[in-house]
Design a protein around this motif. Structure first.
Motif, PDB file in Angstrom:
ATOM      1  N   VAL A 229      -0.067  -1.087  -9.363  1.00 40.41           N
ATOM      2  CA  VAL A 229      -1.427  -1.573  -9.581  1.00 40.41           C
ATOM      3  C   VAL A 229      -2.328  -0.854  -8.595  1.00 40.41           C
ATOM      4  O   VAL A 229      -2.049  -0.820  -7.392  1.00 40.41           O
ATOM      5  CB  VAL A 229      -1.527  -3.095  -9.381  1.00 40.41           C
ATOM      6  CG1 VAL A 229      -2.992  -3.546  -9.420  1.00 40.41           C
ATOM      7  CG2 VAL A 229      -0.727  -3.830 -10.447  1.00 40.41           C
ATOM      8  N   GLY A 230      -3.393  -0.273  -9.104  1.00 45.26           N
ATOM      9  CA  GLY A 230      -4.380   0.385  -8.269  1.00 45.26           C
ATOM     10  C   GLY A 230      -5.588  -0.511  -8.057  1.00 45.26           C
ATOM     11  O   GLY A 230      -6.273  -0.857  -9.009  1.00 45.26           O
ATOM     12  N   MET A 231      -5.809  -0.894  -6.812  1.00 48.98           N
ATOM     13  CA  MET A 231      -7.004  -1.640  -6.432  1.00 48.98           C
ATOM     14  C   MET A 231      -8.056  -0.609  -6.035  1.00 48.98           C
ATOM     15  O   MET A 231      -7.922   0.060  -5.017  1.00 48.98           O
ATOM     16  CB  MET A 231      -6.690  -2.579  -5.268  1.00 48.98           C
ATOM     17  CG  MET A 231      -5.586  -3.587  -5.577  1.00 48.98           C
ATOM     18  SD  MET A 231      -4.843  -4.327  -4.088  1.00 48.98           S
ATOM     19  CE  MET A 231      -6.243  -5.105  -3.304  1.00 48.98           C
ATOM     20  N   THR A 249      -3.438 -10.589  -1.865  1.00 52.89           N
ATOM     21  CA  THR A 249      -3.552  -9.965  -3.190  1.00 52.89           C
ATOM     22  C   THR A 249      -2.508  -8.870  -3.372  1.00 52.89           C
ATOM     23  O   THR A 249      -1.841  -8.791  -4.418  1.00 52.89           O
ATOM     24  CB  THR A 249      -4.963  -9.388  -3.388  1.00 52.89           C
ATOM     25  OG1 THR A 249      -5.929 -10.397  -3.130  1.00 52.89           O
ATOM     26  CG2 THR A 249      -5.143  -8.887  -4.812  1.00 52.89           C
ATOM     27  N   LEU A 250      -2.370  -8.010  -2.371  1.00 54.20           N
ATOM     28  CA  LEU A 250      -1.358  -6.962  -2.443  1.00 54.20           C
ATOM     29  C   LEU A 250       0.037  -7.552  -2.641  1.00 54.20           C
ATOM     30  O   LEU A 250       0.835  -7.048  -3.443  1.00 54.20           O
ATOM     31  CB  LEU A 250      -1.373  -6.126  -1.162  1.00 54.20           C
ATOM     32  CG  LEU A 250      -2.538  -5.154  -0.962  1.00 54.20           C
ATOM     33  CD1 LEU A 250      -2.599  -4.707   0.488  1.00 54.20           C
ATOM     34  CD2 LEU A 250      -2.424  -3.950  -1.882  1.00 54.20           C
ATOM     35  N   THR A 251       0.314  -8.633  -1.939  1.00 56.06           N
ATOM     36  CA  THR A 251       1.628  -9.274  -2.042  1.00 56.06           C
ATOM     37  C   THR A 251       1.855  -9.838  -3.433  1.00 56.06           C
ATOM     38  O   THR A 251       2.960  -9.742  -3.985  1.00 56.06           O
ATOM     39  CB  THR A 251       1.759 -10.386  -0.985  1.00 56.06           C
ATOM     40  OG1 THR A 251       1.591  -9.818   0.324  1.00 56.06           O
ATOM     41  CG2 THR A 251       3.114 -11.058  -1.060  1.00 56.06           C
ATOM     42  N   ALA A 252       0.807 -10.396  -4.036  1.00 56.43           N
ATOM     43  CA  ALA A 252       0.932 -10.946  -5.394  1.00 56.43           C
ATOM     44  C   ALA A 252       1.285  -9.847  -6.394  1.00 56.43           C
ATOM     45  O   ALA A 252       2.141 -10.040  -7.271  1.00 56.43           O
ATOM     46  CB  ALA A 252      -0.368 -11.638  -5.800  1.00 56.43           C
ATOM     47  N   TYR A 253       0.642  -8.691  -6.260  1.00 55.74           N
ATOM     48  CA  TYR A 253       0.995  -7.578  -7.145  1.00 55.74           C
ATOM     49  C   TYR A 253       2.392  -7.047  -6.835  1.00 55.74           C
ATOM     50  O   TYR A 253       3.163  -6.708  -7.745  1.00 55.74           O
ATOM     51  CB  TYR A 253      -0.027  -6.440  -7.000  1.00 55.74           C
ATOM     52  CG  TYR A 253      -1.426  -6.785  -7.437  1.00 55.74           C
ATOM     53  CD1 TYR A 253      -1.668  -7.485  -8.614  1.00 55.74           C
ATOM     54  CD2 TYR A 253      -2.532  -6.409  -6.669  1.00 55.74           C
ATOM     55  CE1 TYR A 253      -2.964  -7.792  -9.014  1.00 55.74           C
ATOM     56  CE2 TYR A 253      -3.828  -6.701  -7.059  1.00 55.74           C
ATOM     57  CZ  TYR A 253      -4.030  -7.400  -8.229  1.00 55.74           C
ATOM     58  OH  TYR A 253      -5.313  -7.710  -8.615  1.00 55.74           O
ATOM     59  N   ALA A 254       2.704  -6.975  -5.540  1.00 57.48           N
ATOM     60  CA  ALA A 254       3.998  -6.418  -5.123  1.00 57.48           C
ATOM     61  C   ALA A 254       5.174  -7.259  -5.587  1.00 57.48           C
ATOM     62  O   ALA A 254       6.303  -6.756  -5.656  1.00 57.48           O
ATOM     63  CB  ALA A 254       4.033  -6.262  -3.607  1.00 57.48           C
ATOM     64  N   VAL A 260       1.772  -0.646  -4.933  1.00 56.80           N
ATOM     65  CA  VAL A 260       0.338  -0.910  -5.020  1.00 56.80           C
ATOM     66  C   VAL A 260      -0.365   0.142  -4.177  1.00 56.80           C
ATOM     67  O   VAL A 260       0.244   0.774  -3.306  1.00 56.80           O
ATOM     68  CB  VAL A 260      -0.030  -2.328  -4.534  1.00 56.80           C
ATOM     69  CG1 VAL A 260       0.366  -3.375  -5.542  1.00 56.80           C
ATOM     70  CG2 VAL A 260       0.620  -2.631  -3.183  1.00 56.80           C
ATOM     71  N   ALA A 261      -1.657   0.347  -4.435  1.00 59.93           N
ATOM     72  CA  ALA A 261      -2.409   1.330  -3.658  1.00 59.93           C
ATOM     73  C   ALA A 261      -3.894   1.009  -3.750  1.00 59.93           C
ATOM     74  O   ALA A 261      -4.351   0.380  -4.713  1.00 59.93           O
ATOM     75  CB  ALA A 261      -2.145   2.745  -4.176  1.00 59.93           C
ATOM     76  N   PHE A 262      -4.645   1.442  -2.734  1.00 60.30           N
ATOM     77  CA  PHE A 262      -6.111   1.450  -2.806  1.00 60.30           C
ATOM     78  C   PHE A 262      -6.491   2.826  -3.331  1.00 60.30           C
ATOM     79  O   PHE A 262      -6.237   3.842  -2.674  1.00 60.30           O
ATOM     80  CB  PHE A 262      -6.721   1.197  -1.433  1.00 60.30           C
ATOM     81  CG  PHE A 262      -6.572  -0.229  -0.959  1.00 60.30           C
ATOM     82  CD1 PHE A 262      -7.508  -1.198  -1.316  1.00 60.30           C
ATOM     83  CD2 PHE A 262      -5.499  -0.602  -0.170  1.00 60.30           C
ATOM     84  CE1 PHE A 262      -7.376  -2.510  -0.884  1.00 60.30           C
ATOM     85  CE2 PHE A 262      -5.360  -1.910   0.269  1.00 60.30           C
ATOM     86  CZ  PHE A 262      -6.304  -2.873  -0.094  1.00 60.30           C
ATOM     87  N   THR A 263      -7.105   2.873  -4.499  1.00 57.76           N
ATOM     88  CA  THR A 263      -7.207   4.137  -5.232  1.00 57.76           C
ATOM     89  C   THR A 263      -8.593   4.784  -5.250  1.00 57.76           C
ATOM     90  O   THR A 263      -8.697   5.969  -5.568  1.00 57.76           O
ATOM     91  CB  THR A 263      -6.764   3.920  -6.687  1.00 57.76           C
ATOM     92  OG1 THR A 263      -7.563   2.866  -7.263  1.00 57.76           O
ATOM     93  CG2 THR A 263      -5.294   3.542  -6.761  1.00 57.76           C
ATOM     94  N   GLU A 264      -9.658   4.038  -4.932  1.00 56.73           N
ATOM     95  CA  GLU A 264     -11.010   4.609  -5.032  1.00 56.73           C
ATOM     96  C   GLU A 264     -11.904   4.053  -3.925  1.00 56.73           C
ATOM     97  O   GLU A 264     -13.040   3.669  -4.156  1.00 56.73           O
ATOM     98  CB  GLU A 264     -11.624   4.305  -6.401  1.00 56.73           C
ATOM     99  CG  GLU A 264     -10.813   4.783  -7.580  1.00 56.73           C
ATOM    100  CD  GLU A 264     -11.487   4.519  -8.932  1.00 56.73           C
ATOM    101  OE1 GLU A 264     -12.709   4.269  -8.965  1.00 56.73           O
ATOM    102  OE2 GLU A 264     -10.785   4.575  -9.964  1.00 56.73           O
ATOM    103  N   LEU A 265     -11.408   4.025  -2.719  1.00 55.39           N
ATOM    104  CA  LEU A 265     -12.062   3.287  -1.645  1.00 55.39           C
ATOM    105  C   LEU A 265     -13.404   3.881  -1.218  1.00 55.39           C
ATOM    106  O   LEU A 265     -13.523   5.071  -0.923  1.00 55.39           O
ATOM    107  CB  LEU A 265     -11.124   3.218  -0.430  1.00 55.39           C
ATOM    108  CG  LEU A 265     -11.650   2.456   0.788  1.00 55.39           C
ATOM    109  CD1 LEU A 265     -11.883   0.983   0.472  1.00 55.39           C
ATOM    110  CD2 LEU A 265     -10.663   2.605   1.955  1.00 55.39           C
TER     111      LEU A 265
END
Length: 367
Positions: A229-231, A249-254, A260-265
């Protein structure tokens, strides 16, 4: 957007060698990167004199170890006419990634925006649109096969209320288009990691976060592979998630996907810029960095470009700007130093922990 000289002075941090990716890896992340685009595109057009300096910073492997094409792989560029593919813009960034030794995240196969006009202007039957999506995914993903570490397969399928966005794809096919897109992407390039990517999915109580989790479960229940999932992380300096929010939030996706990653910060500031707003921005960037390090499944962080004049923010939100770590005069904001502080802190903790572990092992061998 131009900053006053006094704010620029406050925004400048002591000169430091290129190091974001270097220290992010030392702290345990796979990468720290920046998206980039073809010279001459909208944001860049007025600034050709800055290209050489920009290229020098971008190319440094210690500063950025990963990149994403901001625009070049989107539908309007790669398939401007039905079945007619043009990879000129996407290849520019893919080739740049090879030349500078960077990991390439590819973006995006199926998205409601920046479509070629013919996609939205045609009245499709379900079978016709399925064929169009399949041709597009195979045409693009096979062209870049073996080059993309990640693909944003479906981008922004959720509306602001967490329901499915009423795109041409959803209106004709419903949520089936999401399942088909991931299925075909996996077939077209089995070696890449497949992501769902969206904005506004960083807070644990957000309806869009719930929607993203629903999409992941939809795919998993259907036996279809989704790897991450890209945040996006298009955040606001004056109202950003806490570090604890990000971790939750990261943990919920994980719990559902391997990565997971931060993709467009970027972290936008309401103009005018002042020292307080720059401090809020620094904190926001730090919360992202620390949360990603704390959640083992978070593999990395991508800035949505790194130089303020090349940012999309002022073009879409005219009362906002100064969202990226580098100012117009190439000085760095406090946010840059803040990121380095976090990475160095966790790098030291990691080194100390590994050193203690090595010491224990050596003592056992001696005993």
């Amino acid at each position: 957007m131009r900053l006053s000289s006094s704010v620029l002075a406050a925004a400048t941090v002591p000169l430091a060698s290129a190091q974001l990716h270097y220290w992010a890896q030392k702290a345990g992340l796979e990468f720290f990167g920046a998206a980039t685009d073809t010279p001459g595109f909208r944001e860049r057009a007025p600034y050709p004199a800055q290209y050489s300096k920009y290229d020098e910073i971008f190319a440094d492997p210690k500063e950025f170890g990963q990149t994403t094409p901001t625009n070049g792989q989107k539908w309007m560029f790669v398939e401007p006419e039905p079945g007619v593919f043009n990879f000129t813009e996407g290849d520019y960034v893919a080739n740049l990634a090879k030349k500078t030794g960077k990991l390439l995240r590819c973006h995006a196969l199926v998205w409601h925006s920046q479509l070629a006009p013919w996609v939205e202007q045609t009245k499709w039957t379900p079978d016709e649109l399925k064929a169009v999506i399949k041709r597009h995914i195979f045409g693009v993903a096979e062209h870049y096969k073996g080059q993309c570490a990640h693909w944003d397969v479906v981008n922004e399928a959720l509306d602001e209320d967490g329901s499915y966005r009423k795109s041409v794809f959803y209106n004709v096919l419903g949520e089936e288009y999401i399942k088909l897109s991931f299925q075909w992407a996996a077939e077209a390039d089995p070696g890449t990691k497949l992501y769902y990517n969206d904005y506004g999915i960083e807070r644990p109580a957000s309806v869009k976060t719930a929607g993203a989790i629903r999409i992941v479960k939809l795919l998993k229940d259907a036996g279809i592979r989704i790897d991450g999932v890209g945040m996006q992380g298009h955040l606001h300096a004056d109202n950003h998630p806490t570090m604890e929010d990000h971790v939750k939030t990261l943990t919920a996706y994980a719990e559902l996907v391997p990565e997971v990653a931060f993709t467009e910060l970027d972290v936008r500031i309401k103009v005018p810029v002042n020292e307080s707003k720059l401090a809020w921005q620094k904190e926001s960037y730090q919360f992202v960095a620390e949360s990603c390090i704390r959640v083992p499944q978070c593999v990395g962080i991508t800035l949505w470009d790194f130089y303020d004049p090349f940012s999309w923010i002022p073009h879409v939100f005219p009362d906002n700007g100064a969202a990226l770590p580098w100012n117009e005069d190439w000085s760095k904001k406090p946010a840059y130093d803040g990121l380095i502080e976090i990475f160095k802190k966790f790098a030291k903790e990691k080194e100390d922990k590994e050193g203690k572990g090595k010491g224990k092992k050596e003592r056992r061998l001696i005993a």
